[in-house]
Design a protein around this motif. Structure first.
Motif, PDB file in Angstrom:
ATOM      1  N   THR A 144       0.846  -1.188   0.000  1.00 48.72           N
ATOM      2  CA  THR A 144       0.000   0.000   0.000  1.00 48.72           C
ATOM      3  C   THR A 144       0.884   1.242   0.000  1.00 48.72           C
ATOM      4  OG1 THR A 144      -0.121   0.130   2.423  1.00 48.72           O
ATOM      5  CG2 THR A 144      -1.751  -1.261   1.284  1.00 48.72           C
ATOM      6  N   GLU A 145       0.331   2.355  -0.479  1.00 46.83           N
ATOM      7  CA  GLU A 145       1.099   3.595  -0.509  1.00 46.83           C
ATOM      8  C   GLU A 145       1.489   4.040   0.898  1.00 46.83           C
ATOM      9  OE1 GLU A 145      -0.484   6.788  -2.710  1.00 46.83           O
ATOM     10  OE2 GLU A 145      -0.521   5.713  -4.618  1.00 46.83           O
ATOM     11  N   GLY A 146       0.592   3.793   1.860  1.00 46.56           N
ATOM     12  CA  GLY A 146       0.916   4.178   3.236  1.00 46.56           C
ATOM     13  C   GLY A 146       2.139   3.442   3.753  1.00 46.56           C
ATOM     14  N   GLU A 147       2.193   2.136   3.524  1.00 50.12           N
ATOM     15  CA  GLU A 147       3.350   1.361   3.966  1.00 50.12           C
ATOM     16  C   GLU A 147       4.618   1.835   3.272  1.00 50.12           C
ATOM     17  OE1 GLU A 147       1.504  -3.039   4.923  1.00 50.12           O
ATOM     18  OE2 GLU A 147       1.942  -2.524   2.858  1.00 50.12           O
ATOM     19  N   LEU A 148       4.521   2.091   1.973  1.00 48.03           N
ATOM     20  CA  LEU A 148       5.698   2.472   1.215  1.00 48.03           C
ATOM     21  C   LEU A 148       6.211   3.847   1.617  1.00 48.03           C
ATOM     22  CD1 LEU A 148       7.582   1.525  -0.988  1.00 48.03           C
ATOM     23  CD2 LEU A 148       6.020   2.469  -2.688  1.00 48.03           C
ATOM     24  N   VAL A 149       5.314   4.803   1.755  1.00 52.10           N
ATOM     25  CA  VAL A 149       5.722   6.155   2.144  1.00 52.10           C
ATOM     26  C   VAL A 149       6.342   6.152   3.538  1.00 52.10           C
ATOM     27  CG1 VAL A 149       4.858   8.456   2.704  1.00 52.10           C
ATOM     28  CG2 VAL A 149       4.100   7.304   0.613  1.00 52.10           C
ATOM     29  N   ASP A 150       5.749   5.409   4.446  1.00 52.47           N
ATOM     30  CA  ASP A 150       6.290   5.349   5.804  1.00 52.47           C
ATOM     31  C   ASP A 150       7.716   4.790   5.798  1.00 52.47           C
ATOM     32  OD1 ASP A 150       5.889   5.443   8.786  1.00 52.47           O
ATOM     33  OD2 ASP A 150       6.228   3.285   8.553  1.00 52.47           O
ATOM     34  N   ALA A 151       7.946   3.746   4.990  1.00 55.45           N
ATOM     35  CA  ALA A 151       9.292   3.164   4.920  1.00 55.45           C
ATOM     36  C   ALA A 151      10.285   4.144   4.292  1.00 55.45           C
ATOM     37  CB  ALA A 151       9.253   1.856   4.133  1.00 55.45           C
ATOM     38  N   LEU A 152       9.856   4.872   3.251  1.00 51.86           N
ATOM     39  CA  LEU A 152      10.766   5.804   2.582  1.00 51.86           C
ATOM     40  C   LEU A 152      11.105   6.991   3.481  1.00 51.86           C
ATOM     41  CD1 LEU A 152       9.229   5.823  -1.013  1.00 51.86           C
ATOM     42  CD2 LEU A 152      11.246   4.579  -0.198  1.00 51.86           C
ATOM     43  N   VAL A 153      10.126   7.474   4.254  1.00 47.36           N
ATOM     44  CA  VAL A 153      10.392   8.590   5.174  1.00 47.36           C
ATOM     45  C   VAL A 153      11.421   8.163   6.220  1.00 47.36           C
ATOM     46  CG1 VAL A 153       9.379  10.030   6.969  1.00 47.36           C
ATOM     47  CG2 VAL A 153       8.187   9.721   4.802  1.00 47.36           C
ATOM     48  N   LYS A 154      11.282   6.969   6.740  1.00 46.37           N
ATOM     49  CA  LYS A 154      12.253   6.477   7.721  1.00 46.37           C
ATOM     50  C   LYS A 154      13.635   6.307   7.094  1.00 46.37           C
ATOM     51  CE  LYS A 154       8.789   4.098  10.537  1.00 46.37           C
ATOM     52  NZ  LYS A 154       8.256   2.799  11.001  1.00 46.37           N
ATOM     53  N   MET A 155      13.690   5.844   5.832  1.00 47.31           N
ATOM     54  CA  MET A 155      14.979   5.705   5.159  1.00 47.31           C
ATOM     55  C   MET A 155      15.624   7.063   4.917  1.00 47.31           C
ATOM     56  SD  MET A 155      14.129   2.722   2.355  1.00 47.31           S
ATOM     57  CE  MET A 155      15.752   2.833   1.633  1.00 47.31           C
ATOM     58  N   SER A 156      14.813   8.107   4.652  1.00 47.05           N
ATOM     59  CA  SER A 156      15.376   9.436   4.398  1.00 47.05           C
ATOM     60  C   SER A 156      16.070   9.997   5.626  1.00 47.05           C
ATOM     61  CB  SER A 156      14.283  10.385   3.928  1.00 47.05           C
ATOM     62  OG  SER A 156      13.338  10.615   4.969  1.00 47.05           O
ATOM     63  N   THR A 157      15.603   9.631   6.820  1.00 50.28           N
ATOM     64  CA  THR A 157      16.251  10.116   8.051  1.00 50.28           C
ATOM     65  C   THR A 157      17.631   9.503   8.243  1.00 50.28           C
ATOM     66  OG1 THR A 157      15.220   8.365   9.380  1.00 50.28           O
ATOM     67  CG2 THR A 157      14.003  10.423   9.132  1.00 50.28           C
ATOM     68  N   LEU A 158      17.924   8.436   7.517  1.00 47.52           N
ATOM     69  CA  LEU A 158      19.239   7.806   7.598  1.00 47.52           C
ATOM     70  C   LEU A 158      20.212   8.350   6.560  1.00 47.52           C
ATOM     71  CD1 LEU A 158      18.096   4.087   8.062  1.00 47.52           C
ATOM     72  CD2 LEU A 158      18.738   5.740   9.828  1.00 47.52           C
TER      73      LEU A 158
END
Length: 464
Positions: free
Chosen positions: A389-403
């Motif tokens: 789902t877009e929600g799952e994907l966006v949440d994962a990408l936002v967390k990856m951006s903080t790294l």
């Protein structure tokens, strides 16, 4: 038949023709199963005529679902280059010019059904390349025994409907030879009576300008000493079991699903010839009435179909387990399944896709290399086979951006093609350039003129 010199054009023609016919006969059964042309279930000789109509209805094609669930997630998204320049863009333009978005899907489908398929690279008079998907019943490639993976020769076979000729072309690394023969009659065996095929303006034995056999092979689940294999190789027997269960169930429905009625204590009427007449016409909208006080009526229990339904369901589960196809694809039922449960159910299919793609990628890379693109200039980029789902994907990408993951990597994980990533990068650069131009104009642009701007001549407050 004459004996030809080893590795002569005629020797390769006959050798590859025999192999192509043998392989086509072996894989035709898988093509039939995919097209729902299953053999009819076995019945006793006396029961075949009355139930032949039911037999044709008792075919549920799970083979098609198995193949489509796999091929539907094989999609090339673009190319990536490790060198400076626009070679990845040029490779994608060549891909689009040859309509390989759809052409590659056709090749993947035939590879899944027959075990292999091909992409042919042909130079064009303008200096470019034409890439076409080729059916495994029309093309075969043989590799050198001393150098596995290096093609030694190939044969392309087809029927020319315009001239009623059977045509073939032998491709060697240095030369190309063309032959033709009368179209064989249906059911005929043996080799055709080949003759050289003369093409006006071309010498017989034309030079191969590519310097290589011009085919990239898309092999499905190959082994070290065996070619690619069909996805349906282990499914046809189970499909036959399913069809047999369905036919038995339908015959039971036909003969015993409607409760049979019985009656006692009745006098059976006869006709003028002394033949007994059925005393009642049983139907759902009729009532049975008898004047005899000793008459009794009843009915037998209808046939229980639960056993047939459970047997079919177990066979379908076997198909799912053997082919790594999610069970809910085949059973068509979703009952209180969480997102984690659905992801776990599809894990086997995703793993199979990643595994199969490695071998398909070899053929795609060879195809692009024949068209002038090295592996470092046109590396294959696939669309992700995982559905989230877009929600799952966006949440994962936002967390990856903080790294500190670069934006281009996040875009790629989102599912953007290399062309979309390049376009987004350019849009960001244009926006940044425009913003910087606006800031510089505000700070270093022309100052207000006292003669034209009254506010510029007014004294500043507080003597400022």
């Amino acid at each position: 038949m004459p004996e030809f010199a080893v590795q002569s054009p005629e020797w390769w023609r006959d050798r590859l023709y025999d192999k192509l016919v043998k392989r086509s006969n072996e894989t035709k059964v898988f093509d039939d199963y995919y097209e729902c042309e299953h053999p009819l279930p076995h019945l006793h000789e006396r029961a075949r005529a009355p139930f032949r109509r039911l037999l044709k209805m008792a075919r549920a094609n799970y083979c098609e679902l198995v193949v489509d669930a796999f091929v539907g997630r094989l999609e090339v998204a673009g190319f990536q280059s490790d060198v400076e320049g626009d070679r990845d863009q040029e490779a994608w333009a060549l891909w689009q010019d040859n309509n390989l978005d759809g052409g590659s899907q056709l090749a993947f489908l035939e590879a899944a059904i027959h075990g292999t398929a091909y992409l042919m690279v042909s130079p064009t008079p303008s200096g470019g390349f034409r890439i076409t998907p080729e059916h495994p019943t029309q093309v075969i490639v043989e590799y050198r025994p001393d150098a596995p993976g290096e093609p030694a020769a190939a044969l392309k076979l087809w029927v020319d409907d315009w001239t009623a000729k059977l045509c073939c072309t032998v491709y060697l690394p240095e030369w190309i030879y063309k032959f033709e023969a009368p179209e064989p009659k249906t059911g005929s065996t043996g080799r055709p009576q080949w003759e050289r095929r003369e093409v006006p303006g071309e010498p017989w034995g034309a030079a191969n300008v590519l310097g290589e056999v011009p085919f990239g092979e898309l092999a499905n689940r190959p082994r070290m000493l065996k070619p690619g294999a069909s996805e349906l190789r282990s499914v046809t027997g189970i499909q036959d079991r399913i069809n047999k269960t369905l036919s038995d169930r339908m015959m039971t429905q036909e003969a015993a699903a409607f409760p049979a009625k019985w009656a006692t204590g009745l006098e059976i009427p006869v006709d003028e010839n002394g033949q007994e007449i059925e005393p009642f016409d049983v139907a759902v909208n009729k009532i049975l009435v008898a004047e005899d006080p000793g008459a009794k009526f009843g009915q037998f229990a209808a046939a229980d179909l639960t056993g047939y339904l459970k047997a079919k369901e177990e066979d379908v589960r076997d198909v799912a387990a053997i082919t790594s196809t999610p069970p809910h694809y085949l059973l068509g039922s979703l009952t209180n399944l969480s997102a984690e449960a659905l992801k776990a159910a599809e894990a086997g299919l995703i793993h199979k896709i990643y595994q199969r793609r490695r071998f398909l990628e070899e053929g795609l890379e060879r195809t692009m290399r024949l068209a002038g693109f090295a592996s470092s200039q046109a590396r294959i980029v696939w669309k992700s086979p995982e559905w989230r789902t877009e929600g799952e994907l966006v949440d994962a990408l936002v967390k990856m951006s903080t790294l500190g993951v670069p934006r281009e990597v996040l875009w790629e994980r989102w599912g953007a093609t290399p062309q979309e990533i390049e376009r987004w990068r350019q849009l960001n650069e244009d926006a940044l350039t425009a913003a910087m131009s606006g800031d510089l104009a505000a700070e270093y642009g022309p100052k207000p003129n006292a003669t034209t701007d009254p506010l510029a001549a007014a004294p500043a407050p507080d003597g400022g």
